[in-house]
Design a protein around this motif. Structure first.
Motif, PDB file in Angstrom:
ATOM      1  N   TYR A 141      11.383  11.441  63.161  1.00  0.00           N
ATOM      2  CA  TYR A 141      10.644  10.828  61.796  1.00  0.00           C
ATOM      3  C   TYR A 141      10.844  11.774  60.655  1.00  0.00           C
ATOM      4  O   TYR A 141      10.910  11.461  59.700  1.00  0.00           O
ATOM      5  N   GLY A 142      11.992  13.221  61.130  1.00  0.00           N
ATOM      6  CA  GLY A 142      12.399  14.053  60.283  1.00  0.00           C
ATOM      7  C   GLY A 142      11.771  14.892  59.670  1.00  0.00           C
ATOM      8  O   GLY A 142      10.608  14.386  60.443  1.00  0.00           O
ATOM      9  N   THR A 143      12.100  15.408  58.995  1.00  0.00           N
ATOM     10  CA  THR A 143      10.677  16.619  58.219  1.00  0.00           C
ATOM     11  C   THR A 143      11.264  16.699  56.873  1.00  0.00           C
ATOM     12  O   THR A 143      11.843  16.305  56.493  1.00  0.00           O
ATOM     13  N   PRO A 144      10.046  16.803  56.325  1.00  0.00           N
ATOM     14  CA  PRO A 144       8.818  17.716  56.449  1.00  0.00           C
ATOM     15  C   PRO A 144       8.056  17.026  57.638  1.00  0.00           C
ATOM     16  O   PRO A 144       8.363  15.532  56.604  1.00  0.00           O
ATOM     17  N   LEU A 145       7.223  17.110  58.504  1.00  0.00           N
ATOM     18  CA  LEU A 145       6.261  16.065  59.080  1.00  0.00           C
ATOM     19  C   LEU A 145       5.435  16.213  59.604  1.00  0.00           C
ATOM     20  O   LEU A 145       4.855  17.349  59.860  1.00  0.00           O
ATOM     21  N   MET A 146       4.206  16.168  59.310  1.00  0.00           N
ATOM     22  CA  MET A 146       1.924  16.281  59.325  1.00  0.00           C
ATOM     23  C   MET A 146       2.426  15.438  60.868  1.00  0.00           C
ATOM     24  O   MET A 146       2.484  14.008  60.849  1.00  0.00           O
ATOM     25  N   LEU A 147       2.170  16.179  62.366  1.00  0.00           N
ATOM     26  CA  LEU A 147       2.208  15.492  63.318  1.00  0.00           C
ATOM     27  C   LEU A 147       0.280  15.742  63.513  1.00  0.00           C
ATOM     28  O   LEU A 147       0.022  16.917  63.531  1.00  0.00           O
ATOM     29  N   MET A 148      -0.811  14.196  64.381  1.00  0.00           N
ATOM     30  CA  MET A 148      -1.691  14.353  64.415  1.00  0.00           C
ATOM     31  C   MET A 148      -2.343  14.274  65.796  1.00  0.00           C
ATOM     32  O   MET A 148      -1.439  13.219  66.123  1.00  0.00           O
ATOM     33  N   ASP A 149      -3.282  14.693  66.785  1.00  0.00           N
ATOM     34  CA  ASP A 149      -3.728  15.061  67.454  1.00  0.00           C
ATOM     35  C   ASP A 149      -4.769  13.835  67.526  1.00  0.00           C
ATOM     36  O   ASP A 149      -6.190  14.818  67.371  1.00  0.00           O
ATOM     37  N   GLU A 150      -4.623  12.539  67.731  1.00  0.00           N
ATOM     38  CA  GLU A 150      -6.392  11.904  67.234  1.00  0.00           C
ATOM     39  C   GLU A 150      -7.213  12.278  68.440  1.00  0.00           C
ATOM     40  O   GLU A 150      -8.695  11.840  68.063  1.00  0.00           O
ATOM     41  N   ALA A 151      -7.249  12.611  69.969  1.00  0.00           N
ATOM     42  CA  ALA A 151      -7.856  13.080  70.825  1.00  0.00           C
ATOM     43  C   ALA A 151      -8.902  14.332  70.026  1.00  0.00           C
ATOM     44  O   ALA A 151     -10.020  14.351  70.469  1.00  0.00           O
ATOM     45  N   LYS A 152      -7.880  14.636  69.233  1.00  0.00           N
ATOM     46  CA  LYS A 152      -8.254  16.502  68.765  1.00  0.00           C
ATOM     47  C   LYS A 152      -9.674  15.861  67.703  1.00  0.00           C
ATOM     48  O   LYS A 152     -10.645  16.703  67.633  1.00  0.00           O
ATOM     49  N   ILE A 153      -9.148  15.283  67.106  1.00  0.00           N
ATOM     50  CA  ILE A 153     -10.304  14.638  66.042  1.00  0.00           C
ATOM     51  C   ILE A 153     -11.579  14.091  66.685  1.00  0.00           C
ATOM     52  O   ILE A 153     -12.563  14.668  65.698  1.00  0.00           O
ATOM     53  N   ARG A 154     -11.388  13.336  67.061  1.00  0.00           N
ATOM     54  CA  ARG A 154     -12.040  12.690  68.111  1.00  0.00           C
ATOM     55  C   ARG A 154     -13.330  13.518  68.918  1.00  0.00           C
ATOM     56  O   ARG A 154     -14.496  13.654  69.166  1.00  0.00           O
ATOM     57  N   GLU A 155     -13.177  14.525  69.914  1.00  0.00           N
ATOM     58  CA  GLU A 155     -13.889  15.281  70.341  1.00  0.00           C
ATOM     59  C   GLU A 155     -14.516  16.489  68.975  1.00  0.00           C
ATOM     60  O   GLU A 155     -15.541  16.905  69.319  1.00  0.00           O
ATOM     61  N   LYS A 156     -14.065  16.632  68.021  1.00  0.00           N
ATOM     62  CA  LYS A 156     -14.590  17.222  67.122  1.00  0.00           C
ATOM     63  C   LYS A 156     -15.569  16.590  66.638  1.00  0.00           C
ATOM     64  O   LYS A 156     -16.571  17.325  66.361  1.00  0.00           O
ATOM     65  N   CYS A 157     -14.913  15.826  66.009  1.00  0.00           N
ATOM     66  CA  CYS A 157     -16.760  14.717  65.706  1.00  0.00           C
ATOM     67  C   CYS A 157     -17.235  14.280  66.500  1.00  0.00           C
ATOM     68  O   CYS A 157     -18.498  14.552  66.125  1.00  0.00           O
ATOM     69  N   SER A 158     -17.020  14.119  68.025  1.00  0.00           N
ATOM     70  CA  SER A 158     -18.500  13.850  68.785  1.00  0.00           C
ATOM     71  C   SER A 158     -19.017  15.196  69.427  1.00  0.00           C
ATOM     72  O   SER A 158     -20.296  15.486  69.976  1.00  0.00           O
ATOM     73  N   VAL A 159     -18.481  16.831  68.990  1.00  0.00           N
ATOM     74  CA  VAL A 159     -19.178  17.633  69.534  1.00  0.00           C
ATOM     75  C   VAL A 159     -20.516  17.474  68.605  1.00  0.00           C
ATOM     76  O   VAL A 159     -21.490  17.868  68.767  1.00  0.00           O
ATOM     77  N   TYR A 160     -19.583  17.568  66.804  1.00  0.00           N
ATOM     78  CA  TYR A 160     -21.227  17.657  65.950  1.00  0.00           C
ATOM     79  C   TYR A 160     -21.861  16.865  66.435  1.00  0.00           C
ATOM     80  O   TYR A 160     -23.161  16.582  65.871  1.00  0.00           O
ATOM     81  N   ARG A 161     -21.323  15.564  66.096  1.00  0.00           N
ATOM     82  CA  ARG A 161     -22.131  14.252  66.146  1.00  0.00           C
ATOM     83  C   ARG A 161     -23.106  14.351  67.573  1.00  0.00           C
ATOM     84  O   ARG A 161     -24.693  13.815  67.327  1.00  0.00           O
ATOM     85  N   GLU A 162     -23.042  14.228  68.670  1.00  0.00           N
ATOM     86  CA  GLU A 162     -23.709  15.307  69.757  1.00  0.00           C
ATOM     87  C   GLU A 162     -24.928  16.407  69.623  1.00  0.00           C
ATOM     88  O   GLU A 162     -25.845  16.071  69.956  1.00  0.00           O
ATOM     89  N   ALA A 163     -24.295  16.959  69.450  1.00  0.00           N
ATOM     90  CA  ALA A 163     -25.349  18.638  69.371  1.00  0.00           C
ATOM     91  C   ALA A 163     -26.461  18.557  68.289  1.00  0.00           C
ATOM     92  O   ALA A 163     -27.419  18.615  68.165  1.00  0.00           O
ATOM     93  N   MET A 164     -25.909  17.036  66.498  1.00  0.00           N
ATOM     94  CA  MET A 164     -26.696  17.337  66.022  1.00  0.00           C
ATOM     95  C   MET A 164     -27.997  15.865  66.416  1.00  0.00           C
ATOM     96  O   MET A 164     -29.071  16.426  66.020  1.00  0.00           O
TER      97      MET A 164
END
Ligand code: LLP
Length: 433
Positions: free
Chosen positions: A28-51
């Motif tokens: 893709y060339g640089t600079p490039l921001m690379l993101m891990d969708e599973a990590k975003i979802r994991e964090k959403c679910s930690v907050y959602r379930e605990a709350m």
């Protein structure tokens, strides 16, 4: 490594979510921001379930989209069944375009314009979070013209020092945000708001700051807000149905940063709130939290290509990169720490000290000072970790540098979610003469 989505493969390349970052830089060339969708979802679910578990079942996190705002992120938030916090017509528009159910959006900002207020009401934004009586009055007037009764939370300044960088600390009495309890103006704000015809007061909001590792300031804020709910119930007969505790829990940028157990923090805060509700004789309100950084920061990293090595004899070394403060102004602004790695030579000894310098014509354009890494050379791939929050969101066009692309990784597949800006894009609003 600082996050469990990072590893090293057989080619001694850094991987994110199982994908070779050096390959991504090539593709893709640089600079490039690379993101891990599973990590975003994991964090959403930690907050959602605990709350859900520790507060009322309708309590939920709102992703503070100022941390990172593009259509795909709102799609993730929607499919994770959480709400969002927006601070501008731009963020609202992006969420609408992503098909986000706007009744789950909370509209923030200490300087909302009339046009933005109209736009937000027209977009069906569920709640406004208001900073002053002047603002609530303007919203009341506009809502009246539009035949709407607008749900509102009032932003209260609890007077807390969260021990974070001054520029990202927001809960003290002299803050530009909210109305202070200490000066008694917060009580006046409630009294006046309750009299407004086109405003439905739902409750209160507070946000003490960002990148906070300690857990006590959140507990203190919760105590102060519960007392405020009890006091305003007694004074005006109004019992808040909602309490929004803002965002601010920290993330690890370096090995020295502690790990935060977000669910345990939420439980601790819930215990305090429930105890105080019983003591004051008030019903447990719906609780909202607004995590931004802790949802997206460690899901992201930025890849750069190394430029030139400047060795100043006896003094200092600089390695230049093909990005810098235009895609990550956080060291320039807050001297923020970051972990920097040579992604293509992960097995080699980190025995060379150098400062990672951006490409802008500005001495302060530094990504990180005095990093230990293998001696870098031109065309190495340099990875800066934990850049998912407040990097792309704060990117600029200084020196007319285009913004990078954002590539998402999901189940080891990579796909572009935000295209690399072109230099033509940057002059698209310029008028021809
Ligand atoms: N809610 C409100 C009202 C906020 O002002 C903020 C952040 C958040 C929630 C989310 O806070 P978080 O969970 O992300 O800490 N540009 C700075 C951070 C500024 C934070 C602004 N407000 C940085 O790069 O560190």
């Amino acid at each position: 490594m600082i996050c469990n989505n990072l590893s090293v493969n057989e080619n001694n390349h850094l991987t994110l979510a199982g994908v070779d970052t050096v390959e991504m830089a090539k593709k893709y060339g640089t600079p490039l921001m690379l993101m891990d969708e599973a990590k975003i979802r994991e964090k959403c679910s930690v907050y959602r379930e605990a709350m859900k578990e520790y507060f009322t079942p309708d309590s939920m996190p709102l992703f503070a989209s100022k941390a990172l705002s593009f259509k795909y992120i709102y799609k993730i938030a929607n499919s994770e069944n959480i709400g969002i916090d927006c601070v501008s017509a731009g963020e609202i528009f992006t969420a609408v375009k992503a098909g986000f159910p706007m009744e789950k959006a909370y509209f923030h900002g200490n300087s909302k314009t009339d046009d933005e207020i109209r736009f937000a009401i027209n977009s069906g934004v569920g709640h406004f979070v208001c900073d002053s009586i002047e603002e609530v009055s303007v919203i009341d007037e506009i809502a009246g013209e539009m035949n709407v009764r607008q749900k509102v939370l009032l932003r209260i300044t609890p007077g807390i020092d969260p021990h974070t960088h001054k520029k990202i600390s927001t809960g003290s009495v002299d803050s530009k945000f909210g109305v202070a309890i200490e000066t008694k103006q917060a009580y006046e704000l409630v009294e006046k708001t309750l009299k407004l015809e086109n405003i439905e007061l739902m409750g209160y909001h507070c946000h003490i700051g960002s990148q906070i590792f300690e857990y006590d300031p959140f507990c203190d804020a919760a105590r102060i807000m519960l007392k405020f709910i009890a006091d305003t119930k007694e004074m005006f007969g109004f019992e808040a149905k909602e309490l929004n505790l803002g965002g601010g829990m920290g993330v690890r940028y370096t090995e020295e940063d502690p790990e935060i157990d977000y669910a345990a923090n939420i439980k601790g805060i819930a215990d305090i709130i429930k105890e105080l509700c019983a003591e004051y004789g008030i019903t447990l309100p719906k609780i909202l939290m607004e995590p931004g950084r802790s949802i997206v920061a460690d899901a992201g990293l930025t890849l750069y290509t190394a430029g030139y090595l400047k060795e100043i004899t006896g003094l200092k070394n600089y390695i230049s990169i093909d990005g810098g403060m235009t895609d990550n102004p956080r060291f320039t602004l807050y001297q923020s720490p970051y972990t920097v790695l040579l992604a293509n030579r992960m097995n080699e000894e980190k025995d060379y000290k150098c400062t990672v310098a951006g490409r802008c014509c500005e001495s302060g354009d530094i990504i990180q000072e005095d990093v230990l890494m293998p001696k870098p050379k031109r065309n190495d791939t340099i990875a800066v970790l934990t850049t998912g929050a407040y990097n792309y969101a704060m990117a600029s066009h200084y020196n007319k540098v285009p913004k990078p692309a954002i590539v998402m990784i999901k189940d080891k597949e990579d796909f572009v979610v935000v295209k690399r800006e072109t230099i033509e894009d940057m002059i698209s609003n310029e008028v021809d003469f």
